[in-house]
Structure formats: C-alpha cells, structure tokens
Design a protein around this motif. Sequence first.
Motif, mmCIF file in Angstrom:
data_model
loop_
_atom_site.group_PDB
_atom_site.id
_atom_site.type_symbol
_atom_site.label_atom_id
_atom_site.label_comp_id
_atom_site.label_asym_id
_atom_site.label_seq_id
_atom_site.Cartn_x
_atom_site.Cartn_y
_atom_site.Cartn_z
ATOM 1 N N TYR A 14 7.790 18.153 -22.351
ATOM 2 C CA TYR A 14 7.601 16.892 -23.691
ATOM 3 C C TYR A 14 8.486 15.303 -22.916
ATOM 4 C CZ TYR A 14 4.171 19.996 -25.695
ATOM 5 O OH TYR A 14 3.513 20.486 -25.775
ATOM 6 N N GLY A 15 9.774 16.378 -22.097
ATOM 7 C CA GLY A 15 10.722 14.670 -22.943
ATOM 8 C C GLY A 15 10.040 13.791 -21.766
ATOM 9 N N THR A 16 9.578 13.763 -20.666
ATOM 10 C CA THR A 16 8.559 13.092 -19.209
ATOM 11 C C THR A 16 7.414 12.657 -20.089
ATOM 12 O OG1 THR A 16 7.012 15.355 -18.752
ATOM 13 C CG2 THR A 16 9.920 14.523 -17.335
ATOM 14 N N TRP A 17 7.084 12.954 -21.450
ATOM 15 C CA TRP A 17 5.397 12.401 -22.096
ATOM 16 C C TRP A 17 5.913 11.887 -23.190
ATOM 17 C CZ3 TRP A 17 0.835 10.940 -22.482
ATOM 18 C CH2 TRP A 17 0.295 10.697 -23.819
ATOM 19 N N HIS A 18 7.116 11.671 -23.971
ATOM 20 C CA HIS A 18 7.751 10.859 -24.922
ATOM 21 C C HIS A 18 8.931 9.901 -23.745
ATOM 22 C CE1 HIS A 18 5.706 12.997 -28.087
ATOM 23 N NE2 HIS A 18 6.715 14.142 -27.644
ATOM 24 N N GLY A 19 9.561 10.160 -22.911
ATOM 25 C CA GLY A 19 10.227 9.391 -22.200
ATOM 26 C C GLY A 19 9.825 7.996 -21.110
ATOM 27 N N PHE A 20 8.881 8.225 -20.816
ATOM 28 C CA PHE A 20 8.035 7.936 -19.954
ATOM 29 C C PHE A 20 6.409 7.805 -19.761
ATOM 30 C CE2 PHE A 20 5.932 7.858 -15.307
ATOM 31 C CZ PHE A 20 6.166 6.462 -15.224
ATOM 32 N N GLU A 21 5.900 8.804 -19.943
ATOM 33 C CA GLU A 21 4.870 8.517 -19.914
ATOM 34 C C GLU A 21 2.920 7.698 -20.524
ATOM 35 O OE1 GLU A 21 1.747 12.058 -17.917
ATOM 36 O OE2 GLU A 21 3.410 13.273 -18.143
ATOM 37 N N LYS A 22 3.496 8.805 -21.839
ATOM 38 C CA LYS A 22 3.279 7.780 -23.030
ATOM 39 C C LYS A 22 3.804 6.014 -23.480
ATOM 40 C CE LYS A 22 3.406 7.793 -28.369
ATOM 41 N NZ LYS A 22 3.707 7.963 -29.737
ATOM 42 N N ARG A 23 4.541 5.739 -22.522
ATOM 43 C CA ARG A 23 5.144 4.364 -22.589
ATOM 44 C C ARG A 23 4.233 4.308 -21.464
ATOM 45 N NH1 ARG A 23 11.421 3.893 -24.043
ATOM 46 N NH2 ARG A 23 11.701 5.253 -25.171
ATOM 47 N N ALA A 24 4.098 4.027 -20.513
ATOM 48 C CA ALA A 24 3.145 3.668 -18.808
ATOM 49 C C ALA A 24 1.797 3.414 -19.776
ATOM 50 C CB ALA A 24 3.764 4.656 -18.086
ATOM 51 N N MET A 25 1.457 4.510 -20.353
ATOM 52 C CA MET A 25 0.362 4.746 -20.350
ATOM 53 C C MET A 25 -0.485 3.405 -21.670
ATOM 54 S SD MET A 25 -0.946 9.042 -20.617
ATOM 55 C CE MET A 25 -3.242 8.437 -20.984
ATOM 56 N N SER A 26 0.121 3.462 -22.142
ATOM 57 C CA SER A 26 0.350 2.232 -23.725
ATOM 58 C C SER A 26 0.406 1.184 -22.863
ATOM 59 C CB SER A 26 1.981 1.957 -24.438
ATOM 60 O OG SER A 26 2.449 1.727 -24.010
ATOM 61 N N TYR A 27 0.387 0.569 -21.596
ATOM 62 C CA TYR A 27 0.032 -0.872 -20.715
ATOM 63 C C TYR A 27 -1.456 -0.655 -19.960
ATOM 64 C CZ TYR A 27 4.920 -1.684 -20.761
ATOM 65 O OH TYR A 27 6.476 -1.636 -20.955
ATOM 66 N N SER A 28 -1.957 0.662 -20.381
ATOM 67 C CA SER A 28 -3.584 0.570 -20.510
ATOM 68 C C SER A 28 -4.209 -1.154 -20.997
ATOM 69 C CB SER A 28 -3.986 1.119 -19.832
ATOM 70 O OG SER A 28 -4.044 1.796 -20.502
ATOM 71 N N ASN A 29 -3.332 -0.229 -22.597
ATOM 72 C CA ASN A 29 -4.691 -1.152 -23.183
ATOM 73 C C ASN A 29 -4.459 -2.479 -24.048
ATOM 74 O OD1 ASN A 29 -4.994 1.618 -24.451
ATOM 75 N ND2 ASN A 29 -3.282 2.292 -25.926
ATOM 76 N N ARG A 30 -3.062 -2.808 -23.224
ATOM 77 C CA ARG A 30 -2.108 -4.272 -23.187
ATOM 78 C C ARG A 30 -3.081 -4.852 -22.625
ATOM 79 N NH1 ARG A 30 3.813 -3.577 -24.160
ATOM 80 N NH2 ARG A 30 3.725 -0.941 -25.360
ATOM 81 N N PHE A 31 -3.033 -4.156 -21.124
ATOM 82 C CA PHE A 31 -2.899 -5.252 -19.487
ATOM 83 C C PHE A 31 -5.232 -5.336 -19.263
ATOM 84 C CE2 PHE A 31 -4.777 -4.959 -15.356
ATOM 85 C CZ PHE A 31 -3.829 -6.401 -15.179
#
Length: 264
Positions: free
Chosen positions: A217-234
Amino acid sequence: MYGNFAHLWSHAEYVTNNLLMFLRGVTYVIPGVFADTVRPAVNEPLWSLPYELWLYAVLALMFLVGGRRSGIGIVLGALLLGIAWSATPFLGEFEIGHLNSLDFFRLGSFFLSGAVLAVVWPYIGRHALAVGATGLIVIFVIRNLVPIDTMFQSLAVAAATIGFGSSKAMAWFSKGGDASYGMYVLAWPVQQFSMLLIEPFWLSMLAAFLITTALGYGTWHGFEKRAMSYSNRFAPNLRSANPPGQLARTLPADERDQTRVAEL
C-alpha cells in the motif's frame, strides 16, 4: 552491504545488472546474501518483469501500426500467441534473446487476453459479475476436459480476474488502493528476512504478510498511483496535438499522401 563487505561490488552489480534486465535477463544472487536460506535468490519473482516489458512493447506496436483498427490487431495477436503456446510442447522450445519461447507465448497469451477483454469491455462491462462467474466456470471445465493449454484458458482467467475485480461486489477491496504490485515485488525478500529472524514458520509468514501488505500500500500511494496519473495527462495531449487527418487537410494534394504515410 556492510556485513558482506567482501562482496561489496556484487551488491552494486546486482543493481546495475537488473536495471538492464530487459536486455540482459535478471540477476538473482549476491554472494553472501541469503546464503543460509532454502533459496539464495535475493528476489526470484523478478523473472517475469522482462517478459512484461516486452509485451507492453508489443502492445504499443499494435497501437502504432493498427491505428483505429488496433482492436483487431490485438485480437489477432492474442490468437497467434495462443496458437504458439499450444504448439510449443509439440514443436519444442527455443530462446528469444534472453527470453524462453514457451514462457513468452504463455505469458503473452494471458497478457493479450486481458487486452482483448479491454477491447470488448465497453460492450460487456455492465455485466462484470456475470463475466467473472462465466470465466471461473470455463476455467474448471477447460482444465478438466482439454488436455493442452489454449487461448481459451487465458481468456477465461482474464474474464474471471477482470470480471470479479470490476464488479460492485468487489469495490470494497480497492478502497485503500492497490497493493498487489508492491506485494509482488517485495514479498520474496520480506519472507526471506522473516524466515531468518522468526523461528516458527507460520509466525514468520504472518509477519511477512502483514509487512508486505503495508509496503504494498505504501508503494501504491507513494509511487504507483502518482505514476499512473501521468497517462491521463499524456494521452489527451498526444491526441490533441495532431488529430489524425487534420494536418493533411491543410496541405496541397501532392503532400497529403506523404503526410498520410507518416501518420500511419
């Protein structure tokens, strides 16, 4: 690292080699690390990551080449990999660079089966629970009646996993985030440490499960969730920058064909 100073360079090599695992394969062992455990690998489940990356590359290529017809290409690609998976036990295995052909065809069949389900999901998504139940039933039927592995097996697993996972009945499971990928990457080393530090086996596994879940859960909130948000911008920016055919309409006739070739 400090307690294994004699092999200090091996620690650095483990990191640098695995940064290139997609081209060279996975490095598993650091001399002197986990030497007193049943399996000396630092993180053995990483074996599948090179396959995953190259399958993403295959999927991206299908979109680039197929354009608006990429859905057809995904279905055909899944069919071809499924046939290759079924045929490999009879024709024999071979190496594709550092990848094993059977593993590539097998994992590719599962990977593209998920992509096939994404293609048809707008038409069946409202019946997610029924899709999951159907997939689960088909899994049991195929495993008991069909003597070889086929694409139907991977499609059924994809349907069961995505169907149940997307249903309202399972919505509670993801309220805190998605810990699965962090658990996949971190479970092995955490279990290794737990077995070394905690004597009773099942107590060590309980401790490993709780720690791995928290780290997931730490990696999800600290990294994965943020990284996946870039696809919505790109993705929207990429589409709006040069919509298909827009540039061609502004060009003279003799340049349109060249532009169309470039777009394809």
